[in-house]
Scaffold this motif. Structure first.
Motif, PDB file in Angstrom:
ATOM      1  N   THR A   8       0.803  -1.148  -0.063  1.00 13.24           N
ATOM      2  CA  THR A   8      -0.128   0.031   0.007  1.00 13.24           C
ATOM      3  C   THR A   8       0.871   0.959   0.130  1.00 13.24           C
ATOM      4  O   THR A   8       2.045   1.167   0.268  1.00 13.24           O
ATOM      5  N   GLN A   9       0.190   2.219  -0.329  1.00 11.62           N
ATOM      6  CA  GLN A   9       1.021   3.712  -0.163  1.00 11.62           C
ATOM      7  C   GLN A   9       1.549   3.944   1.169  1.00 11.62           C
ATOM      8  O   GLN A   9       2.652   4.458   1.267  1.00 11.62           O
ATOM      9  N   LYS A  10       0.504   3.578   2.011  1.00  8.78           N
ATOM     10  CA  LYS A  10       1.097   3.955   3.474  1.00  8.78           C
ATOM     11  C   LYS A  10       2.087   3.116   3.910  1.00  8.78           C
ATOM     12  O   LYS A  10       3.198   3.493   4.679  1.00  8.78           O
ATOM     13  N   GLU A  11       2.180   1.734   3.513  1.00  6.89           N
ATOM     14  CA  GLU A  11       3.376   0.919   3.958  1.00  6.89           C
ATOM     15  C   GLU A  11       4.519   1.464   3.142  1.00  6.89           C
ATOM     16  O   GLU A  11       5.712   1.573   3.733  1.00  6.89           O
ATOM     17  N   ILE A  12       4.514   1.853   1.908  1.00  3.49           N
ATOM     18  CA  ILE A  12       5.813   2.544   1.074  1.00  3.49           C
ATOM     19  C   ILE A  12       6.329   3.984   1.935  1.00  3.49           C
ATOM     20  O   ILE A  12       7.413   3.873   2.041  1.00  3.49           O
ATOM     21  N   GLY A  14       5.879   4.579   4.927  1.00  2.06           N
ATOM     22  CA  GLY A  14       6.660   4.009   6.277  1.00  2.06           C
ATOM     23  C   GLY A  14       7.930   3.567   5.814  1.00  2.06           C
ATOM     24  O   GLY A  14       8.967   3.819   6.747  1.00  2.06           O
ATOM     25  N   GLN A  15       8.261   2.755   4.866  1.00  2.00           N
ATOM     26  CA  GLN A  15       9.391   2.110   4.594  1.00  2.00           C
ATOM     27  C   GLN A  15      10.288   3.121   4.019  1.00  2.00           C
ATOM     28  O   GLN A  15      11.509   3.224   4.307  1.00  2.00           O
ATOM     29  N   LEU A  16       9.922   4.293   3.324  1.00  6.01           N
ATOM     30  CA  LEU A  16      10.762   5.424   3.019  1.00  6.01           C
ATOM     31  C   LEU A  16      10.777   6.478   3.941  1.00  6.01           C
ATOM     32  O   LEU A  16      11.755   7.404   3.499  1.00  6.01           O
ATOM     33  N   ALA A  21       1.224  11.820   1.560  1.00  5.56           N
ATOM     34  CA  ALA A  21       1.039  12.715   0.496  1.00  5.56           C
ATOM     35  C   ALA A  21       2.078  12.641  -0.513  1.00  5.56           C
ATOM     36  O   ALA A  21       1.857  12.921  -1.688  1.00  5.56           O
ATOM     37  N   GLY A  22       3.321  12.651   0.003  1.00  2.77           N
ATOM     38  CA  GLY A  22       4.558  12.823  -0.938  1.00  2.77           C
ATOM     39  C   GLY A  22       4.592  11.232  -1.858  1.00  2.77           C
ATOM     40  O   GLY A  22       4.798  11.385  -2.808  1.00  2.77           O
ATOM     41  N   ILE A  23       4.127  10.165  -1.280  1.00  2.00           N
ATOM     42  CA  ILE A  23       4.117   8.949  -2.068  1.00  2.00           C
ATOM     43  C   ILE A  23       2.959   8.997  -2.852  1.00  2.00           C
ATOM     44  O   ILE A  23       3.295   8.825  -4.286  1.00  2.00           O
ATOM     45  N   ARG A  24       1.783   9.473  -2.570  1.00  3.27           N
ATOM     46  CA  ARG A  24       0.636   9.520  -3.757  1.00  3.27           C
ATOM     47  C   ARG A  24       1.095  10.514  -4.721  1.00  3.27           C
ATOM     48  O   ARG A  24       0.767  10.397  -5.821  1.00  3.27           O
ATOM     49  N   TYR A  25       1.737  11.703  -4.408  1.00  2.00           N
ATOM     50  CA  TYR A  25       2.214  12.640  -5.443  1.00  2.00           C
ATOM     51  C   TYR A  25       3.023  11.944  -6.408  1.00  2.00           C
ATOM     52  O   TYR A  25       2.827  11.978  -7.518  1.00  2.00           O
ATOM     53  N   HIS A  26       4.065  11.168  -5.955  1.00  2.00           N
ATOM     54  CA  HIS A  26       4.975  10.460  -6.898  1.00  2.00           C
ATOM     55  C   HIS A  26       3.948   9.517  -7.799  1.00  2.00           C
ATOM     56  O   HIS A  26       4.449   9.154  -8.813  1.00  2.00           O
TER      57      HIS A  26
END
Length: 51
Positions: A8-12, A14-16, A21-26
């Motif tokens: 999930t985007q939330k898991e990503i 947390g890992q990074l 919001a930053g993950i969703r943007y990318h």
């Protein structure tokens, strides 16, 4: 996403150590360029990396 298409985007985020919001943007940018595709719904879907 290639190693775990069900991540999930939330898991990503947390890992990074980035914001959700930053993950969703990318991911939105990658989807617009045709590099990334989401198949299925939010809970049961998975990511496809298109090369």
């Amino acid at each position: 996403m290639e190693a775990d298409p069900f991540v999930t985007q939330k898991e990503i985020a947390g890992q990074l150590n980035l914001s959700y919001a930053g993950i969703r943007y990318h991911t939105d940018k990658l989807k617009a360029k045709g590099i990334l595709q989401r198949s299925g719904g939010k809970k049961a879907g998975h990511w496809k990396v298109i090369r």
